[in-house]
Enzyme design. Structure first.
Site: not given
Ligand code: M8P
Length: 831
Positions: A373, A566-567, A572, A674, A678
Site C-alpha cells: 500500500h 485525510k491524515r 499529502k 480513496t 468518495k
Molecule cells: C504503514 C504502517 C507502517 C508501519 C506501522 C504502521 C503502519 C500503518 C499504516 C501504514 C500505511 O501504509 N498506511 C497507509 S497506506 N494508509 C493509506 O491510506 C495507504 O493505503 C491506502 C489504501 O490502499 C491508499 O489509498 C493510500 O494511498 C496509502 O497511503
C-alpha cells in the site's frame, strides 16, 4: 479454560427464520429489548435507545448470518481470509438498516417512542480500528465481499482503544483515548469457545518422534489466549452476512496460577495485564513504522490466531489431508503488517502437522497473497533480528531457512552477483541485522499487488524490481475502490433518490450503471440540473451546521466548498493548500477582488502523535483560519476551518457536501488514495496531481472535467538532483509574498519563529515533497476552478459527469478483480 469446558456440544438448533420487518414487529422487539433486556421501565437516555435498537436490528441479521456461515463451512468450499491489523469500520447501525432495507419501518417504529432515527444513530461511537485509508479500505472490502456473496472472512484485532480522539486546544492537536467499548458493543458476539493459544518467548527444542523422525517444538513459552469476537457484515439486500473476526488478548489460567502459587498475587495480576496489553491499543502511525515490541506482538498474535482458526474451520468442514489445503484456502495480507503469517503457516505445517519442508513451502506459497500500500521508505517494515530471537525464536529459525533456500535460488539464477544477493536477502545486514518484512511477503506469496496503476508500475520499476525480474508473473495491479453503499446510498440519501428517480436504483449494487446519467449531464438548463444543485446545497447546509458547531466558523452554502480531509502528512501537502489560502488572503487584502469566487476551505485530519512537523502544520492551518475568519475586510469571500477529529462518520457528512476535492500529494507518493473516490461519487470535482488513483479518475471522467496540476512522478525524480526552491520563491512574486507574510510573524505574533521550521523545510534543496515546485501550477489550477465555478450550469454538468463516471471505483469491481485473478472463489451458494 479446561478442555472439558471447551468441548462443543451440538444442539438441535433450528434454521432461523427471517423476522418480520414491518414497523409493528420492529417496535415490539425494540420495546422488549428496552424493558426485558436492558431493564428500562419508564424513561431512558438516548444511549439505551441506541442499544435496544441495535439489538433489534442485529436479530434481523441473525438468520442470514447463520445461513451464510453454514454455507461457508461446507466441505471443499474455498474461502479467502483478509488479514489486517486495521478495519476502520465506523458506525454500523445506519449501514445495517440500509443493507437490510429496513430504514423506513425502523423510522416509523421509533416515532411511536417519539425518538428520531438520525439522533439515535448519532449515539453510536465510530469503531475506529484503523488509521486511515488502509484500514478503511479493509472495511469497504468487507462490505463488497458480503454484497457479492463471496466467502471471505476478515481477521483483525479487537483493540480496546481505537484511533485517538483529536481535540484542538490553542490551535494545537491534543490526543485523547478512544474507549469506544465503554458502553458495550451490540455488534459483536464473543465466541470464547473458539479461543486459540498463542506462544511467545521460549526456545526451539529438537527431538526425535516415535518414528525416529527429527522434529522441532517450541517450548518454554509464555502463552496468551486469543478470544474471537465476531462482527456481522451484511451484504446489500442479498440475505448474506459475512463475518469479521476480531481477536482479543486474554491471559491464560497458568499466568495467574504459577505466580499465585508462589505467593505473589500482585505479580500474577501484572502478568495478566501484560498479556492483555496486546489488544489494548491501535498504533496511531499511518505510514511510518516505530519498531515497538508490542507492535510485533500484535502482528504475530493476529497472524497465529487467524491461521490456527482457519485450519480449525477447514478441518471442521471436512479438511484433513493438507494436500488440498491450498485449494481450499487463500490469505490476503493487508500490507506487510500480518506478514509473519508466512513463517507461522510454515511452523504450523512442519512442527504441528509434521509435513516436510517442501510440502509445507508448496502449500504456503500457494496460499499467501500480499498487497503493498505504500512506497514511502519510512513505512517499510523491518524488525531487528534480536527482537525476533527473543520474542519468536522458532519463527526466526524458519525465516533463516526460507532465506537460505531463497538465496540459493537467486545465486543459481544470477551466479556471482553478490550485490543482488545482498539487496534481495530477507535479512538485511548492518550494525543491527533486520528482517525485511516486504521481502518475506514477496518470497512467500504467489501474488503481489499494488493499489493503483501508477503505484503498481512504480513497484515493479523500483522497489521490487529485483523480484519482478525473478518472478514477473507474481506481480499485478488492483486499483482500490470504495463501497457505494456507505459512501453514496447511506451518506447521501438525497442524491441517491434523485439519481434513482432517473435511472432506477440498481446502480447501488452495480455502479457502472451510473453511466446512464451521462445524457442528463450534457443537457443543460434542465430540472435535473437544478435538482442536482439543490441536493448539493442542502448537503452543504448540513456540513455548514457541523462546521459551526465544531469550529465556530460560518460557512455559507452558496460559496465554493473546497475540502481536503485525510491524515496530516508532508507528502499529502496540506501545506500547499494553506499556502494557496494565504495567497488568496493577500489578494483580498490588496483589493484584487475582480471576478472573485467566495470560498470555504475545510481541512481535517489527524497527525501521528510523534510527528512534530505534521502537528506544526495543523497549528499553522488553525492560525491562518483565526486571522482570515476574523478579518472584517475578508468577510464571506474566504473562510477557513480545521475540523477536529476527522473520522469515518464525519466523512459521511463531508463527502456529499464537497464542490472541490483536494488530492494534491507529491506525484509518486500517494499509492492510491480513496477519499478522492468518495468525493467523485458524490459529484465533487477534483483538483489533483498526476498521482495514485487520481490518474485513473481523470481517465474516467475526462481531463476537461478535472483540474490537473503539478509535476509528474518522473519529473519529480528528475528535479531532485537540482532542486532550488529559493530560486522558485525569488522568481514568483505571489509565492514570495506568501512566504514573507508567514516569516513576518503575521500568523504567530505570540510565538516568534514558530513557523520557521516549516519555511526551512519548504525552502530546503532536500525537501522530498517539493511543495514550492508545484505552487505556481497549483495556483493557476485554482484560478481555473474559480472561473469554472462562475458558470454554474457548466459546473453542474461536470459534477454530474464525475458521479456518472465513478462506477469503476466501486470496491465491488475491486473485489471481482481480486477474485478473478487471486482468490478464485465461487460466489453465494455455489460450491
Ligand atoms: C504503514 C504502517 C507502517 C508501519 C506501522 C504502521 C503502519 C500503518 C499504516 C501504514 C500505511 O501504509 N498506511 C497507509 S497506506 N494508509 C493509506 O491510506 C495507504 O493505503 C491506502 C489504501 O490502499 C491508499 O489509498 C493510500 O494511498 C496509502 O497511503
Amino acid at each position: 479454560m479446561s478442555s472439558q469446558e471447551n468441548c462443543e456440544i451440538l444442539l438441535p438448533i433450528p434454521t432461523l427464520q427471517p423476522l418480520d420487518n414491518d414497523a409493528a414487529a420492529i417496535s415490539d422487539d425494540f420495546q422488549r429489548y428496552l424493558t426485558y433486556h436492558l431493564g428500562r421501565f419508564k424513561g431512558c437516555t438516548p444511549a439505551y435507545i441506541y442499544q435496544a435498537l441495535s439489538h433489534t436490528v442485529r436479530d434481523r441479521l441473525m438468520p442470514h448470518w447463520q445461513s451464510t456461515w453454514l454455507n461457508h463451512l461446507q466441505p471443499q468450499k474455498r474461502r479467502a481470509y483478509y488479514l489486517s491489523l486495521e478495519f476502520l469500520i465506523g458506525r454500523a447501525l445506519g449501514n445495517n438498516l440500509l443493507n437490510l432495507a429496513i430504514e423506513n419501518p425502523t423510522q416509523e417504529a421509533l416515532k411511536r417512542f417519539s425518538a428520531d432515527l438520525e439522533q439515535v444513530e448519532e449515539r453510536e461511537p465510530d469503531a475506529g480500528l484503523g488509521n486511515g485509508g488502509l484500514g478503511r479500505l479493509a472495511a469497504c472490502f468487507m462490505d463488497s465481499c458480503a454484497t457479492l456473496a463471496l466467502p471471505v472472512i476478515g481477521y483483525g484485532i479487537r483493540y480496546e482503544y481505537g484511533m485517538f480522539r483529536q481535540r484542538i486546544e490553542n490551535d494545537e492537536q491534543v490526543e485523547e483515548p478512544d474507549h469506544w467499548l465503554r458502553e458495550g458493543n451490540p455488534w459483536e458476539i464473543e465466541r470464547a469457545e473458539y479461543h486459540q493459544r498463542i506462544q511467545f518467548g521460549g526456545y526451539s527444542e529438537f527431538y526425535k518422534d516415535a518414528h525416529g523422525e527429527e522434529r522441532v517444538r517450541w517450548v518454554g513459552t509464555q502463552d496468551v489466549l486469543a478470544i474471537p469476537f465476531d462482527v456481522p457484515i451484511a451484504g446489500y439486500k442479498n440475505n448474506t452476512v459475512n463475518t469479521l473476526r476480531l481477536w482479543k488478548a486474554s491471559a491464560t489460567d497458568e499466568f495467574n496460577l504459577q505466580e499465585f502459587n508462589q505467593g505473589s498475587y500482585t505479580e500474577a495480576v501484572q502478568a495478566k495485564n501484560e498479556a492483555e496489553h496486546i489488544s489494548m491499543v491501535l498504533y496511531p502511525n499511518d505510514s511510518s513504522e516505530n519498531g515497538k515490541e508490542l507492535r510485533l506482538r500484535q502482528q504475530y498474535f493476529l497472524a497465529s490466531a487467524s491461521l490456527k482458526d482457519a485450519i480449525r474451520l477447514w478441518k471442521k468442514g471436512g479438511g484433513g489431508d493438507f494436500k488440498t489445503f491450498a485449494a481450499d484456502n487463500v490469505f490476503q495480507m493487508n500490507d506487510t503488517h500480518p506478514t509473519i503469517a508466512v513463517a507461522e503457516l510454515m511452523r504450523l505445517l512442519i512442527d504441528e502437522y509434521h509435513l516436510n519442508w517442501d510440502e509445507a513451502w508448496n502449500i504456503t506459497t500457494q496460499c499467501m497473497a500480499y498487497t503493498n500500500h505504500t512506497l514511502l521508505p519510512e513505512a517499510l517494515e523491518r524488525w531487528p533480528v534480536y527482537l525476533f530471537r527473543r520474542l519468536l525464536p522458532r519463527l526466526l529459525d524458519i525465516i533463516y531457512e526460507i532465506n537460505a533456500r531463497f538465496l540459493r535460488l537467486v545465486s543459481r539464477r544470477w551466479p556471482g552477483d553478490t550485490d543482488r544477493l545482498r539487496r534481495m536477502s530477507i535479512i538485511e545486514e548492518g550494525p543491527v541485522q533486520q528482517v525485511r518484512m516486504a521481502w518475506l511477503a514477496i518470497v512467500g506469496s504467489f501474488s503481489i499487488n499494488g493499489v493503483a496503476a501508477l503505484h503498481s508500475q512504480l513497484l515493479v520499476d523500483g522497489l521490487f524490481h529485483d523480484f519482478y525480474e525473478l518472478w514477473p508473473h507474481k506481480f499485478n495491479n488492483k486499483t482500490n475502490g470504495v463501497t457505494p453503499r456507505r459512501w453514496v446510498a447511506f451518506a447521501n440519501p438525497a442524491l441517491t433518490q434523485l439519481v434513482s428517480s432517473k435511472i432506477g436504483d440498481s446502480w447501488i449494487a452495480n455502479l457502472q450503471e451510473l453511466e446512464k446519467l451521462v445524457p442528463y449531464a450534457t443537457k443543460k438548463h434542465t430540472a435535473f440540473h437544478k435538482a442536482w444543485r439543490e441536493v448539493k446545497h442542502a448537503n452543504k447546509q448540513r456540513l455548514a451546521t457541523l462546521v459551526k458547531q465544531d469550529c465556530n466558523v460560518d460557512f455559507n452554502p452558496d460559496s465554493l466548498f473546497d475540502i481536503q480531509v485525510k491524515r496530516i502528512h508532508e507528502y499529502k501537502r496540506q501545506l500547499l493548500n494553506i499556502l494557496h489560502v494565504i495567497h488568496l488572503y493577500i489578494r483580498l487584502k490588496n483589493g484584487k477582488t475582480d471576478n472573485w469566487v467566495n470560498r470555504c476551505v475545510l481541512i481535517g485530519g489527524k497527525a501521528a502523535p510523534g510527528y512534530v512537523m505534521a502537528k506544526r502544520i495543523i497549528k499553522l492551518i488553525n492560525r491562518v483560519a483565526d486571522i482570515v475568519n476574523n478579518d472584517e475586510e475578508i468577510g464571506e469571500r474566504l473562510k477557513v476551518a480545521f475540523i477536529p477529529n476527522y473520522r469515518v462518520s464525519s466523512m459521511e457528512i463531508i463527502a456529499p457536501a464537497a464542490d472541490l476535492s483536494e488530492q494534491i500529494s507529491t506525484a509518486g507518493k500517494e499509492a492510491s488514495g480513496t477519499g478522492n473516490m468518495k468525493f467523485m461519487m458524490n459529484g465533487a470535482l477534483t483538483i489533483g496531481t498526476y498521482d495514485g488513483a487520481n490518474i485513473e479518475i481523470m481517465d474516467a471522467v475526462g481531463a476537461e472535467n478535472f483540474f490537473l496540476f503539478g509535476l509528474k512522478a518522473d519529473e519529480v525524480q528528475a528535479l531532485r538532483h537540482d532542486y532550488r526552491p529559493w530560486d522558485i520563491a525569488a522568481q514568483d512574486a505571489d509565492l514570495k509574498a506568501v512566504l514573507d507574510l508567514i516569516r513576518s510573524g503575521h500568523f504567530n505574533d505570540c510565538a516568534p519563529g514558530e513557523f520557521e521550521p516549516i519555511l526551512n523545510s519548504v525552502l530546503s534543496a532536500n525537501d522530498p515533497w517539493m511543495t514550492l515546485a508545484d505552487f505556481r501550477s497549483y495556483v493557476d489550477a485554482q484560478d481555473k476552478v474559480a472561473t469554472a465555478w462562475q458558470d454554474q450550469e457548466h459546473w453542474t454538468r461536470m459534477s454530474i459527469l464525475n458521479t456518472a463516471h465513478s462506477g469503476f471505483f466501486s470496491t465491488d469491481r475491486t473485489m471481482l478483480e481480486y477474485n478473478r485473478d487471486i482468490w478464485k472463489l465461487k460466489a453465494g451458494a455455489e460450491i
